[in-house]
Design a protein around this motif. Structure first.
Motif, mmCIF file in Angstrom:
data_model
loop_
_atom_site.group_PDB
_atom_site.id
_atom_site.type_symbol
_atom_site.label_atom_id
_atom_site.label_comp_id
_atom_site.label_asym_id
_atom_site.label_seq_id
_atom_site.Cartn_x
_atom_site.Cartn_y
_atom_site.Cartn_z
ATOM 1 N N VAL A 251 0.549 4.776 -16.774
ATOM 2 C CA VAL A 251 0.055 6.009 -15.301
ATOM 3 C C VAL A 251 0.250 7.186 -15.976
ATOM 4 N N THR A 252 -0.402 7.802 -15.618
ATOM 5 C CA THR A 252 -0.591 9.299 -15.666
ATOM 6 C C THR A 252 0.038 10.247 -14.591
ATOM 7 N N PRO A 253 0.051 11.309 -15.640
ATOM 8 C CA PRO A 253 1.410 12.313 -14.248
ATOM 9 C C PRO A 253 0.628 12.599 -12.786
ATOM 10 N N GLN A 254 -0.790 12.996 -13.114
ATOM 11 C CA GLN A 254 -2.225 12.794 -12.156
ATOM 12 C C GLN A 254 -1.665 11.813 -10.916
ATOM 13 N N VAL A 255 -1.918 10.641 -11.689
ATOM 14 C CA VAL A 255 -1.889 9.486 -11.133
ATOM 15 C C VAL A 255 -0.538 9.564 -9.885
ATOM 16 N N ALA A 256 0.961 9.364 -10.777
ATOM 17 C CA ALA A 256 1.727 9.580 -10.410
ATOM 18 C C ALA A 256 2.685 10.226 -9.193
ATOM 19 N N ALA A 257 1.982 11.482 -9.469
ATOM 20 C CA ALA A 257 2.686 12.946 -8.374
ATOM 21 C C ALA A 257 1.650 12.633 -6.541
ATOM 22 N N VAL A 258 0.125 11.598 -7.178
ATOM 23 C CA VAL A 258 -0.275 10.971 -5.885
ATOM 24 C C VAL A 258 0.359 10.209 -5.163
ATOM 25 N N LEU A 259 0.672 8.867 -6.003
ATOM 26 C CA LEU A 259 1.692 7.423 -5.593
ATOM 27 C C LEU A 259 2.571 8.754 -5.263
ATOM 28 N N ASP A 260 4.108 9.338 -5.679
ATOM 29 C CA ASP A 260 4.888 9.786 -5.055
ATOM 30 C C ASP A 260 4.427 10.626 -3.857
ATOM 31 N N ALA A 261 3.693 11.877 -3.394
ATOM 32 C CA ALA A 261 3.481 12.239 -2.166
ATOM 33 C C ALA A 261 2.824 11.047 -1.616
ATOM 34 N N ALA A 262 2.549 10.192 -1.404
ATOM 35 C CA ALA A 262 1.926 8.611 -0.612
ATOM 36 C C ALA A 262 2.849 8.307 0.311
ATOM 37 N N VAL A 263 3.868 8.476 -0.935
ATOM 38 C CA VAL A 263 5.081 7.565 -0.817
ATOM 39 C C VAL A 263 6.038 8.064 0.213
ATOM 40 N N LYS A 264 5.976 9.314 0.505
ATOM 41 C CA LYS A 264 6.738 10.080 0.461
ATOM 42 C C LYS A 264 6.085 10.414 2.376
ATOM 43 N N ALA A 265 4.954 10.337 2.654
ATOM 44 C CA ALA A 265 4.183 10.534 3.636
ATOM 45 C C ALA A 265 4.309 9.093 4.241
ATOM 46 N N LYS A 266 4.479 8.410 3.611
ATOM 47 C CA LYS A 266 4.523 7.039 4.701
ATOM 48 C C LYS A 266 3.288 6.142 4.987
ATOM 49 N N LEU A 267 2.424 6.252 3.575
ATOM 50 C CA LEU A 267 1.689 5.841 3.960
ATOM 51 C C LEU A 267 1.366 3.974 3.418
ATOM 52 N N ASN A 268 1.034 3.050 3.468
ATOM 53 C CA ASN A 268 0.900 1.890 2.994
ATOM 54 C C ASN A 268 0.189 1.586 1.924
ATOM 55 N N ILE A 269 1.101 0.803 1.005
ATOM 56 C CA ILE A 269 0.918 0.861 -0.027
ATOM 57 C C ILE A 269 0.900 -0.489 -0.162
ATOM 58 N N ILE A 270 -0.493 -1.033 -1.097
ATOM 59 C CA ILE A 270 -0.170 -2.718 -1.909
ATOM 60 C C ILE A 270 -0.610 -2.653 -3.337
ATOM 61 N N VAL A 271 0.595 -3.310 -3.928
ATOM 62 C CA VAL A 271 0.655 -3.435 -5.341
ATOM 63 C C VAL A 271 -0.230 -4.276 -5.627
ATOM 64 N N SER A 272 -1.189 -4.566 -6.288
ATOM 65 C CA SER A 272 -2.176 -5.742 -6.601
ATOM 66 C C SER A 272 -2.144 -6.241 -8.095
ATOM 67 N N GLY A 273 -1.992 -7.376 -8.327
ATOM 68 C CA GLY A 273 -2.790 -7.629 -9.945
ATOM 69 C C GLY A 273 -2.027 -8.706 -10.214
ATOM 70 N N GLY A 274 -2.186 -9.696 -11.750
ATOM 71 C CA GLY A 274 -2.840 -11.021 -12.006
ATOM 72 C C GLY A 274 -0.792 -11.211 -12.232
ATOM 73 N N THR A 275 -1.009 -12.182 -12.519
ATOM 74 C CA THR A 275 0.458 -12.533 -13.433
ATOM 75 C C THR A 275 0.898 -11.560 -14.510
ATOM 76 N N GLY A 276 2.009 -11.499 -14.933
ATOM 77 C CA GLY A 276 3.474 -10.511 -15.731
ATOM 78 C C GLY A 276 1.838 -8.980 -15.822
ATOM 79 N N THR A 277 1.128 -9.302 -14.919
ATOM 80 C CA THR A 277 0.950 -7.031 -15.089
ATOM 81 C C THR A 277 1.476 -6.323 -14.751
#
Length: 502
Positions: A251-277
């Protein structure tokens, strides 16, 4: 040659055998210092990608399975193990005994059993024999050294004499063997008994966990035709942080900063991916962004999450007992969690009818919920959520289901395992809402594959902003979180990161 080895030779009538050591992993030469982390990219043979950036298909590793080292004292060990079972078998699963008390009791009995064999061994050799038998009966037998090896991330037992491991993204055989199907079954039964599960012909599949949180799946005959199968996915003793994932290029620092803010702002998040990702690893990192003063309820089939906050309630589903009663499903736990005054609900994975209850919770005041789902793209994740809701048997119109999904989910984070073995976030997608009969999606970040591969076959691309300012940025600002809009602009990126989490 020690007396222990000479005795082995006399008992078998063969030439003296070498001392049995922990099984050696058949693997490539050790990586350089810069590549020693368990999450670094896989070392592939160097090549220059052809013009156009395409990568030739890699030939699968067809190395033969290494020959097992025959243990000359296998008969003695098996006889001692059977006698130990006869003495303390009923106490092996005694919940009133701690692991240390059980080991002390077993070693005391084993000392008497080995002494009764009248073997001409030194004290060191006798203790080593007791340790071997104790590992077979109370531990995980030949899997013990594999579980202790931090470089191994997955252990796959196809049958008692076929064991494979994953090391730095590569799957390779090892020389370790079980003595037979009975020893493998004992190890499986001991693992599942510790978490209150059972496995037999009437219930031949089970999901369980080890004490360190490692995920275990076991299948026994008649479903496993060639013999019992055991798969162990190991997790790091210390949970990975967002800085670890940034360093690994996942992950890049930019994406990490956005996800950090999204979690703190109580946005609902789904992590999607295949097996073992790496969905569970990323879910752990996202959960670490939750403020410590909030009440978190986690719901899982088998407990795997390693949240560091103190105010956490962990719930685990339970299968039916031998009479077919007492089953507690993920859906039951999601419903019950709504009565536990949660600030956050973290569902390890939605894979059934519980998806409807989770969506309803997200739409009725339980913002900030996080979960994972198996899907190959954000669009597939939305489609799969629709299918899972239909499994609830409520016979809802498809449009009503899509409206629920569009209203509940704010962000879908797609994670993928690339050809070089690295696991990386490939998109951060916002769920806009409904447009006609379709749920509309918009990428805020997407992975750029145009950089191709380096000379060692490692992916050079990285996730970049699409240049579109997402609507959830306003919700983050309304929550009082300062998030620079420059994060969504593709003009201040660092050099590409190699690697990706494993």
């Amino acid at each position: 040659m020690s007396l222990y080895d000479r005795l082995n030779a006399r008992r078998t009538g063969a030439s003296p055998a070498p001392t049995v050591q922990a099984p050696e992993i058949v693997e490539p030469p050790a990586p350089t210092e810069a590549e020693t982390t368990v999450l670094d990219s896989v070392d592939e043979p160097a090549f220059v990608p052809p013009e156009g950036g395409s990568v030739p298909a890699q030939e699968p590793d067809r190395s033969s399975v290494p020959e097992a080292v025959v243990d000359p004292l296998a008969g003695v060990k098996e006889k001692a193990a059977q006698e130990l079972f006869g003495r303390i078998g009923v106490r092996l699963n005694d919940s009133t005994l701690t692991e240390q008390q059980l080991h002390d009791l077993a070693r005391k009995e084993l000392a008497e059993i080995v002494a009764g064999e009248q073997l001409a061994l030194t004290i060191t050799e006798r203790n080593r024999l007791i340790d071997d038998i104790s590992a077979d009966v109370l531990g995980y037998g030949p899997l013990e050294p594999l579980l202790d090896d931090d470089n191994i991330t997955e252990i796959m037992v196809n049958r008692y004499d076929r064991i494979y491991v994953e090391v730095r993204g590569r799957i390779m055989p090892v020389a370790a063997r079980f003595t037979g199907e009975p020893q493998l079954r004992r190890v499986i039964e001991r693992i599942v008994a510790r978490v209150g599960r059972r496995i037999d012909e009437s219930s031949p599949m089970v999901d369980a966990r080890l004490e360190d949180g490692s995920r275990v799946n076991a299948v026994v005959p008649p479903l496993a035709v060639d013999g019992s199968s055991l798969t162990i996915r190991k997790f790091a003793a210390t949970p990975y942080t967002v800085q670890d994932l940034i360093g690994f290029g996942s992950v890049t620092p930019q994406v990490a900063a956005v996800l950090d803010a999204a979690v703190k702002a109580k946005l609902n998040i789904i992590v999607s991916g295949g097996t073992g990702t790496g969905k569970t690893t990323l879910l752990n990192v996202l959960s670490s962004f939750i403020p410590g003063d909030e009440r978190i309820v986690t719901i899982e089939d088998a407990v795997e999450l390693q949240l560091q906050q103190e105010h956490v309630v962990r719930l685990e589903s339970r299968p039916a007992n031998i009479e077919g009663r007492g089953e507690v499903t993920i859906r039951d736990l999601v419903r019950n969690s709504l009565r536990m005054r949660p600030d956050r609900i973290v569902v390890g994975e939605v894979r059934g009818a519980e998806s409807l209850d989770m969506l309803q919770a997200m739409n009725t005041g339980h913002e900030g919920s996080i979960s994972t789902i198996h899907a190959n793209s954000p669009r597939d994740a939305v489609s799969r959520l629709e299918t899972l809701v239909l499994m609830a048997g409520m016979e809802l119109p498809l449009r009503a289901i899509r409206e629920q999904v569009a209203a509940a989910i704010d962000i879908i984070v797609q994670i993928q395992r690339h050809r070089d073995g690295g696991r990386r976030i490939v998109s951060v997608t916002e769920v806009h809402g409904m447009e006609g009969e379709v749920v509309t999606l918009q990428d805020a970040f997407s992975f750029d594959h145009s950089a191709g591969f380096d000379a060692e076959g490692r992916l050079l691309g990285r996730i970049r902003p699409t240049g579109v300012r997402p609507r959830f940025a306003e919700r983050i600002a309304d929550a009082g979180i300062a998030l620079p809009m420059s994060l969504f602009q593709d003009d201040a990126l660092d050099a590409p990161h190699l690697g990706g989490m494993r």
